[in-house]
Structure formats: C-alpha cells, structure tokens
Scaffold this active site. Structure first.
Site, PDB file in Angstrom:
ATOM      1  N   LYS A 108       0.859  -1.386   0.180  1.00 58.02           N
ATOM      2  CA  LYS A 108       0.018  -0.046   0.017  1.00 58.02           C
ATOM      3  C   LYS A 108       0.963   1.367  -0.080  1.00 58.02           C
ATOM      4  O   LYS A 108       1.860   1.387   0.827  1.00 58.02           O
ATOM      5  CB  LYS A 108      -1.138  -0.062   1.151  1.00 58.02           C
ATOM      6  CG  LYS A 108      -2.023   1.080   1.098  1.00 58.02           C
ATOM      7  CD  LYS A 108      -2.924   0.950   2.421  1.00 58.02           C
ATOM      8  CE  LYS A 108      -4.287   1.886   2.472  1.00 58.02           C
ATOM      9  NZ  LYS A 108      -4.982   1.876   3.502  1.00 58.02           N
ATOM     10  N   SER A 122     -10.305  -0.582   6.544  1.00 56.08           N
ATOM     11  CA  SER A 122      -9.561  -0.358   5.367  1.00 56.08           C
ATOM     12  C   SER A 122      -8.760  -1.582   4.820  1.00 56.08           C
ATOM     13  O   SER A 122      -8.522  -1.574   3.672  1.00 56.08           O
ATOM     14  CB  SER A 122      -8.813   0.954   5.334  1.00 56.08           C
ATOM     15  OG  SER A 122      -9.231   1.886   5.042  1.00 56.08           O
ATOM     16  N   SER A 147      -9.956   1.667   2.586  1.00 54.77           N
ATOM     17  CA  SER A 147      -9.007   2.625   1.647  1.00 54.77           C
ATOM     18  C   SER A 147      -8.106   1.720   0.909  1.00 54.77           C
ATOM     19  O   SER A 147      -7.348   2.200   0.058  1.00 54.77           O
ATOM     20  CB  SER A 147      -8.382   3.759   2.443  1.00 54.77           C
ATOM     21  OG  SER A 147      -7.572   2.963   3.462  1.00 54.77           O
TER      22      SER A 147
HETATM   23  N1  GLN Z   1     -13.412   4.241   5.673  1.00 55.44           N
HETATM   24  C1  GLN Z   1     -12.828   4.584   6.939  1.00 55.44           C
HETATM   25  C2  GLN Z   1     -12.517   6.049   6.786  1.00 55.44           C
HETATM   26  O1  GLN Z   1     -12.757   6.506   5.925  1.00 55.44           O
HETATM   27  C3  GLN Z   1     -11.656   3.841   7.431  1.00 55.44           C
HETATM   28  C4  GLN Z   1     -10.461   3.912   6.827  1.00 55.44           C
HETATM   29  C5  GLN Z   1      -9.315   3.201   7.040  1.00 55.44           C
HETATM   30  O2  GLN Z   1      -9.720   2.169   7.673  1.00 55.44           O
HETATM   31  N2  GLN Z   1      -8.174   3.670   6.577  1.00 55.44           N
HETATM   32  O3  GLN Z   1     -11.949   6.604   7.532  1.00 55.44           O
END
Ligand code: GLN
Length: 485
Positions: free
Chosen positions: A78, A177, A153
């Site tokens: 990532k 995410s 994400s």
């Molecule tokens: N979708 C969640 C957010 O937007 C979690 C994102 C994540 O786990 N990095 O914060």
C-alpha cells in the site's frame, strides 16, 4: 506457474529450487501487464527492482543459503507505507514523488523473509475513504466486476490480490480499510490487534487506530504473512513487546466446542438481505463443524461510527499538520510563510482530506473539546467494555464485514455520510484495539462476493484464525457443491 498458486506453495517451490524467483516474478508482471491498464491497482509497478531482487534471491538459493518464509513471493505494498528509493504518495498530490529515506518495518520484514516487492498500490488519499474513489491518481476497479469499486481505503492492495497481480499484499486498517476491500474483492484481509504489527514507516492517519495487516487469497497465506509482520519493534512505542504468534500450525485445529457469538446489533437495519443470509449460513456452517453458536449483544457498537468520526479526524488533523510545504513533498511558493503553507495545503489535499482536517480541528477546539472529542473517548471506553463482556460469553464474534456487496462507482460520491456508513461493522474493532478478519463466504446481490467478519479479543489471533480457516473450508465445500449442481 499459475495464478491459483498460493504464497505458501510458491515459497516452498522457490526454496527447493523447483521454481526460480525470477520465473515467479515474470509471471506476475505478465499478469499485471495484461490487466493493470483496466484495473489500476498500482500507483507504481517496480518491475525492474522486483526482477533484480528476485535474481539476487535465486543466487542465494543456489548458494544454499536459507531464504525465509516468503522466498520469491511477489508482494504489493500500500502506497502509505514508506519504501526507500521508491515514491510513497499516499495517493495525494501533496506527496506526489516524495521518496522516503527509509523502509517501514513491515517492508523490511517482508524483504528479509524473501518476498519480492512488486509495486505500490492505490488508496483513498491518506487512507480516508471506503471505495478508493478518493485517490488523487484515479480510481481502482474491482477485478470481480469492473463497474464496481474495490472498497477502500486499501482498494489497490485488495484488487492486486483479487486480480492475480500478486499472491499477497499489505494494507492498513484504521476503521475497516483492510477488511472491507477484502470483502468487496472476495479475498482474505486481516486487521491484527493494535500493537501486534509495527506502525513504524506507516504514514499516520489516526495513530491510536491504525494497524498494518495482510491481504491474501487464502487464510493460510494471510496467517503466513502475519507471522512475518508481527512481533516487537522498538521503533514503534505502541508495539507490544511479545514475539509473533504461531498461526499457520493451528489452522487445522477445528472449532469443536468454541463459542461463536453472532452480534445481534450488527445484523439489522441497512444490511442487504443476501449479506445477512450468508452470515447466518456461515454461523450454521460453524455449528455443523462443532462450534456453539449464540446471539450475543454488544450494545455500544451502535455508537462506534459517531465516536470514530470524531476521534479519527481529530488525530488526522494533528498528524497531517506536518505536510506544510517545508518538510515533505509539494511546495507552492507565496510571499510569506503562512501564505505558502495555505497555498500548499489548498493545492495538495483533496476534498475528503480537507473535510477530515476541518472536522477534527473543530472537535478539538477550545469549547468543543469536551462536548465532542472528550465524549467520543468515553464512548470508545464503553465499546471496549461491552466487547470485554461479550468475550466472556463467546470466544469469537461474527458479523458481516460490510452491510452491502461492492457498489457501483459514484454510488455514494456526493454523500460522505453514506460512505461513512460502509464501515459500521468494522469500526468498533479498531476502537477496541481487537483483531478482526474478513473471510470470503459465498456471494450476494448480483453474484458479488460477501465477506464474513470474525472478531476476537486482544491478541487472540490464534482463535480468530481457527474460525477463519473453518469458514474457508465451509465456503469451499459449498462452492464445490454449487459447481456440481
Ligand atoms: N473508511 C474509513 C475512513 O474513511 C476507514 C479508513 C481506514 O480504515 N483507513 O476513515
């Protein structure tokens, strides 16, 4: 060499000399070449570096050296994990072309285990989002159905594994995410206990919630990768001073007598009926394998989302203050220092990142701190305590990973709240610090993959993986029956 080969088998074959790491790498690079233009899982494919690294590994095998648990296994990383000599962008214009001066601990550990870094994967900018539509460099498409988002994400890391570009990848999970994109793309994704895996070199979003973890096609590969990632790192003050757990050796233990709780609060409103049906079927499969399944109540989880959207932006507003046009990446010149910082941040951050910074700054400001941030911390405590009670009743908990299957592009684009609701089931675990994993279990609406989430108490990854492995066996048996029919 085939796409269905697991990391486990590849590493064995490379160690024994049946496959060369160069052959393996070339194979995955050819898969990337064929489908990456359509999927866009990567911000950068580091083909030459990967081939050089593979050639060096092959020489070590030939010299009879011992080469590690991930020998010759390509891995996608990532793009919010620091990699020395390769850009780390967080899919943000503010870090475009920024090159980290060091490797994240996890990047170093997989390299030491013999893995071959094959590229940096796309994400929602600074990991803020649930669809990878918030990337400054374009969306990633779901390899299962390219009209759908891959989740987020870590959408690029999930798509890289689902698309057959790499057998394993690394993601980060602050509120879901890793688990949610794993569910959307039909792969396994694990968020370890907070502190089990080092955060050193992970670009911080919300430091009290962030955790790095694996994606893989199989539960066994994800266990293998987590064994490499886990374990104390003095460079991260929140790293638990304990050796990595042994996971792979327990996957065939079965679930006889284990108490499995179906979280009642997370089976109701807003969930697609097909998703709920698969989660119920997964509970029945565990019962058939000898587990004792019961409904368990964790009342405070329903407040998780509200608490998270104060705590995570509050921490983000502080963490992202370092991107000031001086220390990292982009700089937009202006007559005074203050104007330069404003111009840089205005040009460099996308709309969702700006929204989070504003939300977080507001929640932390004098006069609102007690009403918002302080209260959210109290809710976090309640959630932790409710889970602690639930784990007296059950060894693991199961829930849907996401209320829906992968949605079409743009479906939630103009409604941040609808997007935030995607993480209703994954967020409470991050607030409690517990481990969670998503295991593919059949399909839901439009034939798209459904993920079942398995949760366990602090540092009880072993039990979580036993249950994950049992679910995978049941799902595989069911799919085989379906194919016969
Ligand atoms: N979708 C969640 C957010 O937007 C979690 C994102 C994540 O786990 N990095 O914060």
């Amino acid at each position: 060499m085939t796409a269905m080969q697991t990391a486990f088998d590849i590493a064995n074959a490379v160690r024994s000399g049946d496959l060369s790491a160069v052959e393996v790498t070339q194979y995955y690079l050819s898969q990337i070449e064929a489908r990456e233009p359509e999927i866009h899982a990567f911000n950068e494919v580091t083909a030459q570096k990967a081939l050089d690294c593979a050639a060096a590994l092959d020489q070590r095998v030939q010299a009879g050296e011992s080469v590690g648990a991930l020998a010759g296994v390509p891995i996608a990383i990532k793009d919010n994990l620091c990699t020395k000599g390769t850009a780390t962008t967080c899919s943000s214009k503010i870090l475009e072309a920024w090159i980290a001066p060091y490797d994240a601990t996890v990047v170093k550990r997989v390299a030491e285990a013999g893995a071959i870094a094959i590229g940096k994967t796309n994400l929602d900018e600074f990991a803020m989002g649930s669809s990878t539509e918030n990337s400054a460099f374009g969306v990633t498409r779901n390899p299962v159905d390219t009209t759908r988002v891959p989740g987020g994400s870590s959408g690029g890391s999930a798509a890289a594994v689902a698309g057959g570009f790499a057998p394993i990848s690394l993601g980060s999970d602050t509120g879901g995410s890793i688990r949610q994109p794993a569910a959307f793309c039909g792969v396994v994704g694990v968020k370890p206990t907070y502190g089990l895996v080092s955060r050193y070199g992970l670009v911080a979003f919300a430091s009290s919630l962030d955790q790095v973890g694996p994606f893989a096609r199989t539960v066994k590969d994800s266990a293998l990768l987590l064994e490499v990632l886990a374990g104390h790192d003095p460079a991260d003050a929140t790293s638990i001073p304990q050796p990595a757990p042994s996971l792979v050796s327990h996957l065939d233990d079965g679930v006889q007598g284990l108490r499995v709780g179906l979280v009642s609060e997370l089976m109701g409103e807003g969930i697609q009926p097909e998703v709920a049906a698969q989660v119920r079927a997964s509970a029945e499969a565990l019962a058939a394998a000898g587990a004792i399944v019961e409904e368990v109540s964790v009342p405070a989880v329903t407040y998780g989302l509200s608490a998270y959207y104060l705590i995570a932006p509050a921490e983000a507003s502080s963490n992202l203050a370092r991107f000031d046009g001086v220390r990292y990446g982009l700089r937009v010149d202006a007559p005074t220092t203050n104007e330069m910082m404003v111009a840089t941040r205005t040009a460099g951050f996308g709309p969702e990142v700006k929204r989070r910074i504003m939300l977080g700054t507001y929640a932390l400001s004098a006069g609102y701190y007690d009403a918002y941030y302080g209260r959210a911390l109290k809710v976090r405590r309640l959630i932790h305590d409710d889970f602690a009670r639930a784990y007296q009743q059950a060894d693991v908990l199961i829930t849907p990973t996401s209320p829906t299957v992968a949605f079409p592009f743009g479906a939630k684009g103009d409604n941040p709240l609808a997007m935030y609701l995607c993480d209703l089931y994954t967020i409470p675990t991050n607030l409690a610090g517990h481990p969670g994993m998503s295991v593919p279990f059949g399909t839901g609406a439009d034939g798209l993959p459904v993920g079942v989430q398995v949760l366990a108490g602090t540092l009880d990854e072993v039990t979580m993986f036993k249950v994950g492995a049992a679910l995978e066996r049941a799902a595989t048996a069911e799919a085989a029956k379906g194919a016969e029919r």
